[in-house]
Design a protein around this motif. Sequence first.
Motif, PDB file in Angstrom:
ATOM      1  N   LEU A 200       0.834  -1.215   0.000  1.00 33.76           N
ATOM      2  CA  LEU A 200       0.000   0.000   0.000  1.00 33.76           C
ATOM      3  C   LEU A 200       0.862   1.256   0.000  1.00 33.76           C
ATOM      4  O   LEU A 200       0.574   2.229  -0.707  1.00 33.76           O
ATOM      5  N   GLN A 201       1.924   1.220   0.788  1.00 33.02           N
ATOM      6  CA  GLN A 201       2.821   2.377   0.855  1.00 33.02           C
ATOM      7  C   GLN A 201       3.491   2.621  -0.499  1.00 33.02           C
ATOM      8  O   GLN A 201       3.639   3.764  -0.938  1.00 33.02           O
ATOM      9  N   GLY A 202       3.870   1.539  -1.165  1.00 28.06           N
ATOM     10  CA  GLY A 202       4.480   1.680  -2.481  1.00 28.06           C
ATOM     11  C   GLY A 202       3.518   2.281  -3.484  1.00 28.06           C
ATOM     12  O   GLY A 202       3.905   3.150  -4.291  1.00 28.06           O
ATOM     13  N   GLU A 203       2.254   1.837  -3.446  1.00 26.46           N
ATOM     14  CA  GLU A 203       1.256   2.389  -4.363  1.00 26.46           C
ATOM     15  C   GLU A 203       1.023   3.869  -4.083  1.00 26.46           C
ATOM     16  O   GLU A 203       0.921   4.687  -5.013  1.00 26.46           O
ATOM     17  N   LEU A 204       0.957   4.221  -2.801  1.00 28.25           N
ATOM     18  CA  LEU A 204       0.741   5.621  -2.430  1.00 28.25           C
ATOM     19  C   LEU A 204       1.914   6.487  -2.889  1.00 28.25           C
ATOM     20  O   LEU A 204       1.705   7.571  -3.459  1.00 28.25           O
ATOM     21  N   GLN A 205       3.138   6.010  -2.664  1.00 24.77           N
ATOM     22  CA  GLN A 205       4.305   6.786  -3.073  1.00 24.77           C
ATOM     23  C   GLN A 205       4.340   6.968  -4.588  1.00 24.77           C
ATOM     24  O   GLN A 205       4.721   8.027  -5.088  1.00 24.77           O
ATOM     25  N   THR A 206       3.928   5.933  -5.307  1.00 23.61           N
ATOM     26  CA  THR A 206       3.898   6.034  -6.771  1.00 23.61           C
ATOM     27  C   THR A 206       2.891   7.087  -7.223  1.00 23.61           C
ATOM     28  O   THR A 206       3.186   7.913  -8.099  1.00 23.61           O
ATOM     29  N   LEU A 207       1.699   7.052  -6.618  1.00 25.68           N
ATOM     30  CA  LEU A 207       0.671   8.019  -7.007  1.00 25.68           C
ATOM     31  C   LEU A 207       1.104   9.446  -6.698  1.00 25.68           C
ATOM     32  O   LEU A 207       0.906  10.362  -7.508  1.00 25.68           O
ATOM     33  N   VAL A 208       1.718   9.630  -5.537  1.00 22.60           N
ATOM     34  CA  VAL A 208       2.119  10.984  -5.142  1.00 22.60           C
ATOM     35  C   VAL A 208       3.283  11.475  -5.993  1.00 22.60           C
ATOM     36  O   VAL A 208       3.279  12.612  -6.490  1.00 22.60           O
ATOM     37  N   GLU A 380      -7.640   7.611   0.174  1.00 17.45           N
ATOM     38  CA  GLU A 380      -7.968   6.271   0.674  1.00 17.45           C
ATOM     39  C   GLU A 380      -6.704   5.525   1.110  1.00 17.45           C
ATOM     40  O   GLU A 380      -6.663   4.886   2.166  1.00 17.45           O
ATOM     41  N   LEU A 381      -5.653   5.613   0.288  1.00 18.93           N
ATOM     42  CA  LEU A 381      -4.408   4.921   0.607  1.00 18.93           C
ATOM     43  C   LEU A 381      -3.726   5.519   1.828  1.00 18.93           C
ATOM     44  O   LEU A 381      -3.134   4.797   2.636  1.00 18.93           O
ATOM     45  N   THR A 382      -3.784   6.825   1.975  1.00 21.14           N
ATOM     46  CA  THR A 382      -3.175   7.473   3.132  1.00 21.14           C
ATOM     47  C   THR A 382      -3.762   6.936   4.432  1.00 21.14           C
ATOM     48  O   THR A 382      -3.037   6.630   5.391  1.00 21.14           O
ATOM     49  N   ASP A 383      -5.075   6.805   4.471  1.00 19.64           N
ATOM     50  CA  ASP A 383      -5.729   6.256   5.661  1.00 19.64           C
ATOM     51  C   ASP A 383      -5.352   4.790   5.872  1.00 19.64           C
ATOM     52  O   ASP A 383      -5.076   4.358   7.004  1.00 19.64           O
ATOM     53  N   ALA A 384      -5.331   4.018   4.766  1.00 14.58           N
ATOM     54  CA  ALA A 384      -5.023   2.585   4.871  1.00 14.58           C
ATOM     55  C   ALA A 384      -3.586   2.362   5.331  1.00 14.58           C
ATOM     56  O   ALA A 384      -3.311   1.472   6.149  1.00 14.58           O
ATOM     57  N   VAL A 385      -2.644   3.169   4.815  1.00 13.64           N
ATOM     58  CA  VAL A 385      -1.240   3.028   5.201  1.00 13.64           C
ATOM     59  C   VAL A 385      -1.061   3.325   6.692  1.00 13.64           C
ATOM     60  O   VAL A 385      -0.345   2.611   7.407  1.00 13.64           O
ATOM     61  N   ALA A 386      -1.716   4.373   7.159  1.00  3.69           N
ATOM     62  CA  ALA A 386      -1.612   4.724   8.579  1.00  3.69           C
ATOM     63  C   ALA A 386      -2.182   3.611   9.461  1.00  3.69           C
ATOM     64  O   ALA A 386      -1.614   3.255  10.499  1.00  3.69           O
ATOM     65  N   GLU A 387      -3.317   3.046   9.030  1.00  2.41           N
ATOM     66  CA  GLU A 387      -3.943   1.963   9.796  1.00  2.41           C
ATOM     67  C   GLU A 387      -3.047   0.729   9.831  1.00  2.41           C
ATOM     68  O   GLU A 387      -2.843   0.115  10.883  1.00  2.41           O
ATOM     69  N   ARG A 388      -2.509   0.372   8.669  1.00  2.00           N
ATOM     70  CA  ARG A 388      -1.630  -0.805   8.596  1.00  2.00           C
ATOM     71  C   ARG A 388      -0.340  -0.563   9.377  1.00  2.00           C
ATOM     72  O   ARG A 388       0.195  -1.483  10.008  1.00  2.00           O
ATOM     73  N   ALA A 389       0.191   0.636   9.314  1.00  2.00           N
ATOM     74  CA  ALA A 389       1.440   0.942  10.015  1.00  2.00           C
ATOM     75  C   ALA A 389       1.295   0.714  11.513  1.00  2.00           C
ATOM     76  O   ALA A 389       2.222   0.230  12.182  1.00  2.00           O
ATOM     77  N   ALA A 390       0.146   1.060  12.050  1.00  2.00           N
ATOM     78  CA  ALA A 390      -0.092   0.857  13.480  1.00  2.00           C
ATOM     79  C   ALA A 390      -0.068  -0.630  13.824  1.00  2.00           C
ATOM     80  O   ALA A 390       0.488  -1.043  14.847  1.00  2.00           O
ATOM     81  N   VAL A 391      -0.678  -1.452  12.950  1.00  2.00           N
ATOM     82  CA  VAL A 391      -0.684  -2.909  13.171  1.00  2.00           C
ATOM     83  C   VAL A 391       0.733  -3.464  13.087  1.00  2.00           C
ATOM     84  O   VAL A 391       1.167  -4.263  13.935  1.00  2.00           O
TER      85      VAL A 391
END
Length: 591
Positions: A200-208, A380-391
């Motif tokens: 997810l982080q990779g996809e977000l970084q690519t989009l940004v 959407e990815l920003t929220d998902a990355v933050a949620e996954r990072a906590a886990v």
Amino acid sequence: MVRGTATTSAGRPLTALRGVIDEITIRDLGVIADAVLPLGPGFTAVTGETGAGKTMVVQALGLLMGERSVAGQVRAGRSQAWVEGRWRVPTGSAVSERVRDAGGDIDEVSATEAGGVGELILSRSVSSEGRSRAIVGGRSAPVGVLAELGERLVVVHGQSDQLRLRSSTEQRLALDRFAGPGFATTFAAYSAAFGAWHDLQGELQTLVSQRDERLREAESLRVAVTEIEALGPQPGEDVTLAERANRLTNLEDLRVAATAAREAVSSDEIDGMPDTVSLLDSALRQLERVRSHDSALDEIVESLASASFLVAEISTQLSSYLAELDTDGGAELDEVQERRAELSVLARKFGPTLDDVIAYFEAAGPRLIELDNDSDRIEELTDAVAERAAVVDALAADLSAARSEAAGRLAALVSSELAALAMGGANLVVEVTPVEELTATGRDTVQFLLSAHQGAEPRPLGRGASGGELSRIMLAIEVVLAETDPVPTFVFDEVDAGVGGASAIEIGRRLARLAQDAQVIVVTHLAQVAAFATNHLSVVKDSDGAVTASSVQQLVGEARVAEMARLLSGLPDSESGLAHARELIELAAGA
């Protein structure tokens, strides 16, 4: 030849689990002229007089494991040294697969519920000029293949300081396996969570990072879609238009040819000659008049009648074709050529063919929708990355805690073993150090350190320890790790250097314990260690001028007692030495 049927502490045959060396043959290596070492599962002790060539056994294994060869290893006066090893390995193991990848074969010798067991033959020759050749499963192979197999088959501890746990990564892996099944469950959960978070982080970084580029792509696609949609090209339309343009361009030639053909087929007269239809009708009437006199004419008459009908049909078709030509005009040609020009522009931009243009258009729609939704996807990815990072962070903390707890247990157990191995002041320190960045294995680096005596600063393994001490350190670690971090075969050289008496007995006892879960081969000069062996080999030598030739004998019964007495007192026939040897063997058997 004595062969044991050793099993692990779980009662499973060693050969069915990971593989053991059945036999090693040595020819013209160092002082050894020709020798066969029968090994097999369990604990093998190799003894012999000083200079007899005991360490050649370790060198032979080193050559089979892909170590660097030198011309000096070849026996004086010989052209080459040669070593061959026979292993029993699981036929479905990673070792077997690597052998097959190298073009070699493994012969299946038995089958169990856990799978088949095959014989693997490895050999290595070294010439007196230093050239080396490797054979893997009957096929020549690079020496590097032997090295790859060696990493999976044998671990050597001794003068060459070949530490199995030589890197921080290998030490972490050993600690993780020692930590047990609970840790493995947590690690599996972490790996899955880390993988999902990383993706997810990779996809977000690519989009940004590609936002501007993707905006330009979306605008380009929008223009293209609008342009293509305006013309509405159809599949195969360029071919149809090309055919139409060709007809319209050559309209007059087509009309002249079709008119001449129709007149030749059906007209009152062509230059004073009757047409084809008239000729066929005349021929048909002539034959109809006489056909009653000869039945052979019936078939000819029927064929002639069919030809007459067919020619008449052709005449009708030509008339229709000419009528259609009369309706075509120059205005249509202009329209066709204009349409072709427009489609050609599209093909140059988005082609090279019209079919490619249509395919581009069909793919552009979904891609444009995807690009137009970038902003929503980024949120959407920003929220998902933050949620996954906590886990992931929480699971990483669990891993660190479990590693720290396991590190304490491992250090205590190994330090206890060191005390029994005449290294009472030494302590193993297993250091688990947190790092800032999350990795695929957590947030820790692991390092095994040794404190040589009370108050001494812990130092990495291998620094500040003699060859014998290092072997004992590794023996202590391997004994503790044996159940959770199994290795098929261990070789120890100098493990008993500088010890004797009760400490030597403890070394022998621990080697025997390690041999419950692995094949153990030990080069030793102490009877207290050799007493615990299930297979005892002696390297003996004969004097032949300036060259010493050695061979290997497998000792059983009184021959073994005599060798033990020699190790104890230097005299193989000393009554007190023989009595002491028998006592040691009985002690080891009851241990």
